[in-house]
Design a protein around this motif. Structure first.
Motif, mmCIF file in Angstrom:
data_model
loop_
_atom_site.group_PDB
_atom_site.id
_atom_site.type_symbol
_atom_site.label_atom_id
_atom_site.label_comp_id
_atom_site.label_asym_id
_atom_site.label_seq_id
_atom_site.Cartn_x
_atom_site.Cartn_y
_atom_site.Cartn_z
ATOM 1 N N ARG A 1 -40.154 58.687 20.109
ATOM 2 C CA ARG A 1 -40.724 60.013 19.944
ATOM 3 C C ARG A 1 -41.998 59.952 19.101
ATOM 4 O O ARG A 1 -42.985 60.634 19.396
ATOM 5 N N ALA B 1 -38.636 67.712 22.794
ATOM 6 C CA ALA B 1 -39.085 66.387 23.250
ATOM 7 C C ALA B 1 -39.479 66.509 24.717
ATOM 8 O O ALA B 1 -38.658 66.306 25.607
ATOM 9 N N TYR C 1 -42.080 64.870 26.916
ATOM 10 C CA TYR C 1 -43.107 63.834 26.989
ATOM 11 C C TYR C 1 -43.364 63.326 28.406
ATOM 12 O O TYR C 1 -44.179 62.417 28.588
#
Length: 288
Positions: A122, A215, A217
């Motif tokens: 992350r 999160a 991405y």
């Protein structure tokens, strides 16, 4: 992992460095200079949840990587770095991104390859989203996290929540159980106790502050133009192998290496094979 690994790495003297982040934290870092036998990109190792830079002892002391400049750091809230309890220091992606940028800049790293374990996946993505890829040469996701989807995780989320408990008995018991679950085969007693000690340096409010942030991405990963290697322990019950497979399928040209006998920490469970795989990746990146 051998019981002597931590001691052996300590005898390989690094240069200590205190990095100052844009939000005013002191971050403990260490840099090992190359032995001069061959050129190659620098390596920056980033640890995972509730660990610190010392977990990379098998890598910084490895003869297979000694020709490279190697660096580690304890990210915010961990190890010897500052540990603010305010959740804001852990919930904002930009703070993680700027911290990593500060380490790269103040350590004088030359377009390093980022090697990130677990939660550090992350951090690497946060960095790329904010700062771009111009200052790095490649990425290695080690059982790395890039999504919050439940299908990508194993059976340890409950233990990780209990590790946030202010009750010492609950906290310590959960931390011991979680650490055992990180390995397909538990390390020797001395090594386990050292790793447990590193975990317990992290205050419960810091652990709690790391939960709950988004999160997202996939768009970033799908547009990457960097060499990427995903290394995964096939027996990982913390982060499922499906996460590494997702990374390899999403990043153009990414490679996947599964370690059949390893769990969540292949760099400790199979250090020689891990270091050889990393050295091959570094050589490929350097030849581009």
């Amino acid at each position: 992992m051998t019981d002597a690994a931590m001691t052996d790495a300590a005898s390989t003297a690094p240069s200590p460095l205190s990095v100052t982040t844009p939000d005013g934290l002191a971050i403990a870092a260490s840099v090992w200079e190359p032995d001069g036998t061959a050129p190659g990109p620098d390596l920056l190792f980033i640890h995972g949840f509730s660990q610190c830079g010392l977990c990379w002892s098998e890598q910084v002391a490895s003869p297979a990587l000694a020709h490279l400049r190697r660096a580690t750091y304890d990210f915010r809230g961990h190890g010897a770095s500052d540990k603010p309890h305010d959740p804001a220091f852990y919930q904002e992606a930009g703070r993680w991104a700027d911290e990593l940028a500060a380490v790269i800049g103040q350590a004088g790293l030359d377009r390093p390859i980022l090697v990130g374990w677990s939660y550090a996946g992350r951090i690497m993505c946060d960095y790329l989203a904010r700062h771009g890829s111009g200052a790095v040469s490649g990425l290695v996701f080690v059982d790395g996290v890039v999504s919050n989807e439940k299908r990508f995780f194993g059976t340890c989320n409950r233990l990780m929540r209990q590790m946030c408990s202010p009750d010492p008995a609950t906290n310590v018991a959960a931390t011991r159980a979680f650490l055992r679950n990180c390995f397909a085969r538990e390390p020797g007693r001395d090594a386990f106790e050292t790793l447990l000690g590193l975990n317990m340096l992290v205050p419960a409010p810091v652990r709690a502050g790391m939960f709950g942030r988004p999160a997202d991405y996939d768009g970033l990963l799908g547009g990457l133009d960097l060499p990427v290697l995903a290394i995964q322990g096939a027996q990982d019950i913390v982060v499922a192998p499906a996460m590494a497979e997702h990374i390899a399928a999403t990043v153009p040209g990414a490679r996947l290496e599964l370690f059949a006998e390893a769990g969540h920490a292949p760099f400790l469970e199979a250090p020689e094979a891990f270091n050889a795989a990393l050295a091959r990746f570094v050589a490929d990146v350097g030849a581009r």
